[in-house]
Design a protein around this motif. Structure first.
Motif, PDB file in Angstrom:
ATOM      1  N   CYS A 221       0.846  -1.129   0.125  1.00 26.19           N
ATOM      2  CA  CYS A 221       0.098  -0.145  -0.134  1.00 26.19           C
ATOM      3  C   CYS A 221       0.831   1.258  -0.031  1.00 26.19           C
ATOM      4  O   CYS A 221       0.659   2.426  -0.687  1.00 26.19           O
ATOM      5  CB  CYS A 221      -0.999   0.032   1.557  1.00 26.19           C
ATOM      6  N   TRP A 222       2.001   1.135   0.838  1.00 23.40           N
ATOM      7  CA  TRP A 222       2.775   2.400   0.809  1.00 23.40           C
ATOM      8  C   TRP A 222       3.357   2.574  -0.635  1.00 23.40           C
ATOM      9  O   TRP A 222       3.559   3.653  -1.241  1.00 23.40           O
ATOM     10  CB  TRP A 222       3.991   2.057   1.813  1.00 23.40           C
ATOM     11  N   ILE A 223       3.831   1.568  -1.270  1.00 19.68           N
ATOM     12  CA  ILE A 223       4.629   1.766  -2.419  1.00 19.68           C
ATOM     13  C   ILE A 223       3.612   2.187  -3.330  1.00 19.68           C
ATOM     14  O   ILE A 223       4.166   3.040  -4.266  1.00 19.68           O
ATOM     15  CB  ILE A 223       5.013   0.266  -3.118  1.00 19.68           C
ATOM     16  N   LEU A 224       2.153   1.592  -3.619  1.00 14.39           N
ATOM     17  CA  LEU A 224       1.296   1.926  -4.499  1.00 14.39           C
ATOM     18  C   LEU A 224       1.077   3.673  -4.167  1.00 14.39           C
ATOM     19  O   LEU A 224       1.098   4.357  -5.339  1.00 14.39           O
ATOM     20  CB  LEU A 224      -0.029   1.371  -4.307  1.00 14.39           C
ATOM     21  N   ASN A 225       0.791   4.095  -3.036  1.00 14.57           N
ATOM     22  CA  ASN A 225       0.666   5.503  -2.910  1.00 14.57           C
ATOM     23  C   ASN A 225       1.718   6.341  -3.256  1.00 14.57           C
ATOM     24  O   ASN A 225       1.739   7.521  -3.702  1.00 14.57           O
ATOM     25  CB  ASN A 225      -0.019   5.651  -1.396  1.00 14.57           C
ATOM     26  N   LEU A 226       3.144   5.909  -3.068  1.00 13.85           N
ATOM     27  CA  LEU A 226       4.093   6.551  -3.368  1.00 13.85           C
ATOM     28  C   LEU A 226       4.339   6.808  -4.779  1.00 13.85           C
ATOM     29  O   LEU A 226       4.756   7.824  -5.335  1.00 13.85           O
ATOM     30  CB  LEU A 226       5.616   5.774  -2.730  1.00 13.85           C
ATOM     31  N   LEU A 227       3.907   5.905  -5.586  1.00 12.82           N
ATOM     32  CA  LEU A 227       4.039   5.908  -7.191  1.00 12.82           C
ATOM     33  C   LEU A 227       2.993   6.418  -7.617  1.00 12.82           C
ATOM     34  O   LEU A 227       3.187   7.637  -8.624  1.00 12.82           O
ATOM     35  CB  LEU A 227       4.300   4.167  -7.383  1.00 12.82           C
TER      36      LEU A 227
END
Length: 311
Positions: free
Chosen positions: A135-141
Protein backbone atom coordinates in the motif's frame (compact mmCIF):
# COMPACT_ATOMS: atom_id res chain seq x y z
CA UNK A 1 -8.06 39.76 8.64
CA UNK A 2 -11.80 39.08 8.37
CA UNK A 3 -13.58 37.49 11.32
CA UNK A 4 -14.72 34.64 9.08
CA UNK A 5 -11.13 33.79 8.15
CA UNK A 6 -10.09 33.88 11.81
CA UNK A 7 -12.93 31.55 12.80
CA UNK A 8 -12.14 29.16 9.97
CA UNK A 9 -8.46 29.27 10.87
CA UNK A 10 -9.28 28.31 14.46
CA UNK A 11 -11.41 25.42 13.20
CA UNK A 12 -8.53 24.13 11.07
CA UNK A 13 -6.07 24.63 13.94
CA UNK A 14 -8.26 22.79 16.46
CA UNK A 15 -8.94 19.97 14.05
CA UNK A 16 -5.24 19.58 13.25
CA UNK A 17 -3.93 19.79 16.82
CA UNK A 18 -6.56 17.42 18.23
CA UNK A 19 -5.97 14.97 15.39
CA UNK A 20 -2.18 14.96 15.83
CA UNK A 21 -2.53 14.46 19.60
CA UNK A 22 -5.02 11.63 19.10
CA UNK A 23 -2.89 9.80 16.55
CA UNK A 24 0.25 10.29 18.66
CA UNK A 25 -1.51 8.90 21.72
CA UNK A 26 -2.83 5.88 19.81
CA UNK A 27 0.57 5.16 18.24
CA UNK A 28 2.43 5.52 21.55
CA UNK A 29 -0.07 3.27 23.34
CA UNK A 30 0.19 0.62 20.65
CA UNK A 31 3.99 0.67 20.79
CA UNK A 32 3.96 0.44 24.59
CA UNK A 33 1.68 -2.59 24.48
CA UNK A 34 3.94 -4.15 21.86
CA UNK A 35 7.09 -3.56 23.94
CA UNK A 36 5.41 -4.88 27.09
CA UNK A 37 4.86 -8.26 25.45
CA UNK A 38 1.06 -8.12 25.19
CA UNK A 39 -0.59 -10.43 22.70
CA UNK A 40 -1.28 -8.36 19.59
CA UNK A 41 -3.75 -8.90 16.76
CA UNK A 42 -2.78 -8.93 13.11
CA UNK A 43 -4.66 -5.66 12.69
CA UNK A 44 -2.48 -3.82 15.25
CA UNK A 45 0.30 -3.35 12.69
CA UNK A 46 -2.18 -1.82 10.26
CA UNK A 47 -3.44 0.53 12.97
CA UNK A 48 0.10 1.75 13.67
CA UNK A 49 0.64 2.55 10.00
CA UNK A 50 -2.78 4.21 9.90
CA UNK A 51 -1.75 6.57 12.71
CA UNK A 52 1.52 7.41 10.92
CA UNK A 53 -0.35 8.15 7.70
CA UNK A 54 -2.90 10.28 9.56
CA UNK A 55 -0.14 12.24 11.29
CA UNK A 56 1.65 12.90 8.00
CA UNK A 57 -1.54 14.10 6.40
CA UNK A 58 -2.42 16.39 9.31
CA UNK A 59 1.07 17.89 9.44
CA UNK A 60 1.45 18.47 5.70
CA UNK A 61 -2.18 19.38 4.95
CA UNK A 62 -3.68 20.75 8.14
CA UNK A 63 -0.79 22.99 9.21
CA UNK A 64 -0.23 24.71 5.81
CA UNK A 65 -3.98 25.10 5.34
CA UNK A 66 -4.29 26.72 8.77
CA UNK A 67 -1.46 29.16 8.01
CA UNK A 68 -2.95 30.04 4.63
CA UNK A 69 -6.40 30.71 6.07
CA UNK A 70 -4.86 32.94 8.75
CA UNK A 71 -3.18 35.02 6.05
CA UNK A 72 0.31 33.46 5.80
CA UNK A 73 0.22 32.42 2.15
CA UNK A 74 3.77 32.91 0.87
CA UNK A 75 5.90 30.67 3.03
CA UNK A 76 6.92 27.89 0.59
CA UNK A 77 9.51 27.60 -2.16
CA UNK A 78 9.00 25.43 -5.23
CA UNK A 79 10.61 22.51 -3.43
CA UNK A 80 8.41 23.11 -0.40
CA UNK A 81 5.25 23.05 -2.50
CA UNK A 82 6.27 19.81 -4.18
CA UNK A 83 7.14 18.17 -0.86
CA UNK A 84 4.02 19.32 1.00
CA UNK A 85 1.56 18.24 -1.71
CA UNK A 86 3.32 14.93 -2.30
CA UNK A 87 3.53 13.93 1.37
CA UNK A 88 -0.02 14.93 2.23
CA UNK A 89 -1.39 13.05 -0.80
CA UNK A 90 0.59 9.96 0.15
CA UNK A 91 -0.63 10.25 3.75
CA UNK A 92 -4.22 10.65 2.62
CA UNK A 93 -4.05 7.67 0.28
CA UNK A 94 -2.33 5.51 2.88
CA UNK A 95 -4.91 6.45 5.48
CA UNK A 96 -7.71 5.25 3.21
CA UNK A 97 -5.78 2.12 2.19
CA UNK A 98 -5.09 1.21 5.83
CA UNK A 99 -8.77 1.57 6.71
CA UNK A 100 -9.63 -0.73 3.83
CA UNK A 101 -7.04 -3.28 5.00
CA UNK A 102 -8.47 -3.14 8.52
CA UNK A 103 -11.92 -4.01 7.22
CA UNK A 104 -10.66 -6.91 5.10
CA UNK A 105 -8.39 -8.44 7.76
CA UNK A 106 -11.05 -8.11 10.46
CA UNK A 107 -13.61 -9.78 8.18
CA UNK A 108 -11.17 -12.68 7.73
CA UNK A 109 -10.44 -12.84 11.47
CA UNK A 110 -14.07 -13.21 12.59
CA UNK A 111 -15.02 -15.68 9.85
CA UNK A 112 -16.26 -19.07 11.16
CA UNK A 113 -13.69 -21.86 11.32
CA UNK A 114 -15.71 -23.97 8.89
CA UNK A 115 -16.04 -21.24 6.26
CA UNK A 116 -14.11 -20.78 3.03
CA UNK A 117 -11.98 -18.16 4.81
CA UNK A 118 -10.59 -20.70 7.32
CA UNK A 119 -7.35 -21.12 5.39
CA UNK A 120 -6.91 -17.36 5.09
CA UNK A 121 -7.28 -16.99 8.87
CA UNK A 122 -4.04 -18.91 9.29
CA UNK A 123 -2.18 -17.08 6.52
CA UNK A 124 -3.47 -13.55 7.17
CA UNK A 125 -1.01 -12.64 9.98
CA UNK A 126 1.92 -13.57 7.74
CA UNK A 127 0.78 -11.25 4.94
CA UNK A 128 -0.12 -8.24 7.07
CA UNK A 129 3.30 -6.60 6.75
CA UNK A 130 3.49 -7.31 3.03
CA UNK A 131 0.03 -5.82 2.43
CA UNK A 132 0.92 -2.63 4.31
CA UNK A 133 4.22 -2.35 2.45
CA UNK A 134 2.51 -2.72 -0.94
CA UNK A 135 0.00 0.00 0.00
CA UNK A 136 2.86 2.39 0.81
CA UNK A 137 4.56 1.60 -2.52
CA UNK A 138 1.31 2.06 -4.46
CA UNK A 139 0.60 5.45 -2.90
CA UNK A 140 4.20 6.63 -3.31
CA UNK A 141 4.13 5.77 -7.01
CA UNK A 142 0.63 7.03 -7.86
CA UNK A 143 1.17 10.42 -6.24
CA UNK A 144 4.51 11.07 -7.95
CA UNK A 145 2.46 13.19 -10.36
CA UNK A 146 2.24 16.07 -7.88
CA UNK A 147 5.94 17.01 -7.63
CA UNK A 148 5.99 17.34 -11.43
CA UNK A 149 3.41 20.15 -11.49
CA UNK A 150 3.36 21.93 -8.12
CA UNK A 151 5.09 25.31 -7.86
CA UNK A 152 4.92 28.35 -5.64
CA UNK A 153 2.28 30.94 -6.55
CA UNK A 154 3.64 33.45 -9.07
CA UNK A 155 2.03 36.33 -10.86
CA UNK A 156 4.00 35.88 -14.09
CA UNK A 157 2.24 32.71 -15.22
CA UNK A 158 -0.85 32.80 -17.40
CA UNK A 159 -3.94 31.91 -15.37
CA UNK A 160 -5.07 29.52 -18.09
CA UNK A 161 -1.90 27.47 -17.59
CA UNK A 162 -2.21 26.89 -13.87
CA UNK A 163 -4.56 25.97 -11.04
CA UNK A 164 -4.13 28.13 -7.95
CA UNK A 165 -4.57 26.74 -4.46
CA UNK A 166 -4.15 28.47 -1.11
CA UNK A 167 -0.36 28.50 -0.95
CA UNK A 168 0.82 26.76 -4.12
CA UNK A 169 -0.28 26.30 -7.71
CA UNK A 170 -0.23 23.54 -10.30
CA UNK A 171 1.24 24.63 -13.62
CA UNK A 172 1.76 22.98 -17.00
CA UNK A 173 -1.63 21.25 -17.09
CA UNK A 174 -3.21 20.12 -20.33
CA UNK A 175 -6.82 19.04 -20.27
CA UNK A 176 -6.14 15.53 -21.60
CA UNK A 177 -3.27 14.97 -19.19
CA UNK A 178 -5.29 16.37 -16.32
CA UNK A 179 -8.16 13.95 -17.03
CA UNK A 180 -5.78 10.99 -17.02
CA UNK A 181 -4.26 12.19 -13.76
CA UNK A 182 -7.66 12.51 -12.09
CA UNK A 183 -8.61 8.96 -13.12
CA UNK A 184 -5.27 7.57 -11.98
CA UNK A 185 -5.41 9.32 -8.61
CA UNK A 186 -9.02 8.33 -8.01
CA UNK A 187 -8.52 4.63 -8.78
CA UNK A 188 -7.10 3.58 -5.33
CA UNK A 189 -9.84 5.50 -3.52
CA UNK A 190 -12.60 3.99 -5.65
CA UNK A 191 -11.09 0.53 -5.11
CA UNK A 192 -11.14 1.04 -1.35
CA UNK A 193 -14.69 2.37 -1.55
CA UNK A 194 -15.74 -0.81 -3.33
CA UNK A 195 -13.99 -3.25 -0.98
CA UNK A 196 -14.96 -1.68 2.34
CA UNK A 197 -18.77 -1.90 1.98
CA UNK A 198 -18.39 -5.54 0.97
CA UNK A 199 -16.18 -6.33 3.99
CA UNK A 200 -18.44 -4.33 6.30
CA UNK A 201 -21.56 -6.08 5.03
CA UNK A 202 -19.90 -9.47 5.55
CA UNK A 203 -18.93 -8.53 9.12
CA UNK A 204 -22.48 -7.39 9.90
CA UNK A 205 -23.79 -10.71 8.58
CA UNK A 206 -21.32 -12.68 10.73
CA UNK A 207 -22.17 -10.68 13.87
CA UNK A 208 -25.90 -11.08 13.26
CA UNK A 209 -25.58 -14.84 12.76
CA UNK A 210 -23.40 -15.11 15.87
CA UNK A 211 -25.99 -13.19 17.90
CA UNK A 212 -28.82 -15.41 16.66
CA UNK A 213 -26.85 -18.58 17.43
CA UNK A 214 -26.04 -17.62 21.00
CA UNK A 215 -29.16 -15.65 21.81
CA UNK A 216 -30.31 -18.20 24.39
CA UNK A 217 -26.98 -17.92 26.20
CA UNK A 218 -27.27 -14.14 26.39
CA UNK A 219 -30.81 -14.41 27.71
CA UNK A 220 -29.61 -16.63 30.56
CA UNK A 221 -26.68 -14.36 31.31
CA UNK A 222 -27.73 -10.74 30.74
CA UNK A 223 -24.53 -9.37 32.27
CA UNK A 224 -22.26 -11.18 29.84
CA UNK A 225 -19.93 -8.96 27.87
CA UNK A 226 -19.26 -9.08 24.18
CA UNK A 227 -16.04 -10.73 23.06
CA UNK A 228 -12.95 -8.67 22.16
CA UNK A 229 -13.40 -9.78 18.55
CA UNK A 230 -16.95 -8.42 18.48
CA UNK A 231 -15.92 -5.11 20.01
CA UNK A 232 -13.05 -4.77 17.53
CA UNK A 233 -15.40 -5.59 14.66
CA UNK A 234 -17.94 -2.97 15.74
CA UNK A 235 -15.14 -0.39 16.06
CA UNK A 236 -13.88 -1.09 12.55
CA UNK A 237 -17.44 -0.98 11.21
CA UNK A 238 -17.87 2.49 12.74
CA UNK A 239 -14.51 3.53 11.30
CA UNK A 240 -15.42 2.23 7.83
CA UNK A 241 -18.80 3.97 7.95
CA UNK A 242 -17.08 7.22 8.92
CA UNK A 243 -14.66 6.77 6.05
CA UNK A 244 -17.37 6.12 3.47
CA UNK A 245 -19.50 9.05 4.63
CA UNK A 246 -16.64 11.55 4.67
CA UNK A 247 -15.21 10.18 1.44
CA UNK A 248 -18.47 10.62 -0.44
CA UNK A 249 -18.65 14.20 0.79
CA UNK A 250 -14.99 14.84 0.03
CA UNK A 251 -15.27 13.20 -3.38
CA UNK A 252 -17.95 15.64 -4.48
CA UNK A 253 -15.67 18.54 -3.53
CA UNK A 254 -12.69 16.89 -5.22
CA UNK A 255 -14.63 16.51 -8.47
CA UNK A 256 -15.59 20.17 -8.34
CA UNK A 257 -11.96 21.11 -7.75
CA UNK A 258 -10.85 18.88 -10.61
CA UNK A 259 -13.21 20.33 -13.20
CA UNK A 260 -12.90 23.93 -12.03
CA UNK A 261 -10.37 26.02 -13.91
CA UNK A 262 -9.75 28.27 -10.91
CA UNK A 263 -11.39 26.82 -7.76
CA UNK A 264 -12.88 29.21 -5.20
CA UNK A 265 -11.47 29.52 -1.70
CA UNK A 266 -14.72 28.29 -0.12
CA UNK A 267 -14.56 25.09 -2.16
CA UNK A 268 -10.95 24.52 -1.16
CA UNK A 269 -11.80 25.11 2.52
CA UNK A 270 -14.71 22.65 2.44
CA UNK A 271 -12.58 20.06 0.67
CA UNK A 272 -9.78 20.49 3.23
CA UNK A 273 -12.18 20.25 6.19
CA UNK A 274 -13.73 16.99 5.01
CA UNK A 275 -10.31 15.53 4.16
CA UNK A 276 -8.80 16.40 7.52
CA UNK A 277 -11.87 15.22 9.46
CA UNK A 278 -11.24 11.50 8.93
CA UNK A 279 -7.57 11.65 9.99
CA UNK A 280 -8.56 13.64 13.07
CA UNK A 281 -11.51 11.43 14.11
CA UNK A 282 -10.24 7.92 13.34
CA UNK A 283 -7.79 7.57 16.30
CA UNK A 284 -10.55 8.39 18.80
CA UNK A 285 -12.87 5.83 17.21
CA UNK A 286 -10.13 3.19 17.50
CA UNK A 287 -9.19 4.14 21.06
CA UNK A 288 -12.80 4.00 22.19
CA UNK A 289 -13.15 0.46 20.88
CA UNK A 290 -9.88 -0.86 22.34
CA UNK A 291 -10.14 -1.23 26.12
CA UNK A 292 -6.40 -1.68 26.69
CA UNK A 293 -5.42 1.36 24.67
CA UNK A 294 -8.20 3.53 26.10
CA UNK A 295 -7.19 2.69 29.67
CA UNK A 296 -3.55 3.44 28.91
CA UNK A 297 -4.42 6.76 27.26
CA UNK A 298 -6.66 7.66 30.21
CA UNK A 299 -3.81 6.95 32.63
CA UNK A 300 -1.44 9.10 30.57
CA UNK A 301 -3.95 11.96 30.38
CA UNK A 302 -4.45 11.91 34.15
CA UNK A 303 -0.69 11.88 34.74
CA UNK A 304 -0.22 14.75 32.29
CA UNK A 305 -2.99 16.75 33.97
CA UNK A 306 -1.43 16.13 37.39
CA UNK A 307 1.99 17.33 36.15
CA UNK A 308 0.45 20.47 34.64
CA UNK A 309 -1.37 21.24 37.91
CA UNK A 310 1.74 20.83 40.05
CA UNK A 311 4.02 22.97 37.87
Amino acid sequence: MASGDLTLGMVFLTQTVVGILGNSCLLSSSLCLYCSGCRLRCTDLIIRHLTVANSLFLLFRGVPQTMAVLGFRHFFSDLGCKLVFYVHRVGRGMSFSSTCLLSVFQAITISPRDSRWAELQVKAPRYTGTSVFLCWILNLLVNIIFPMHMTVNRGDINMTQRKEFEYCSASGYEESVHTVNVVLLSFPDVLCLGIMPWASGYMVFILYRHKQRFQHLHSKSPASRSSPESRATVTILVLASTFVSLYMLSCSFQVCLGVSGNPSQLLEHLCALTNIAFSALSPFVLMRGDSKVSRLCFTWSRAFSFICMTT
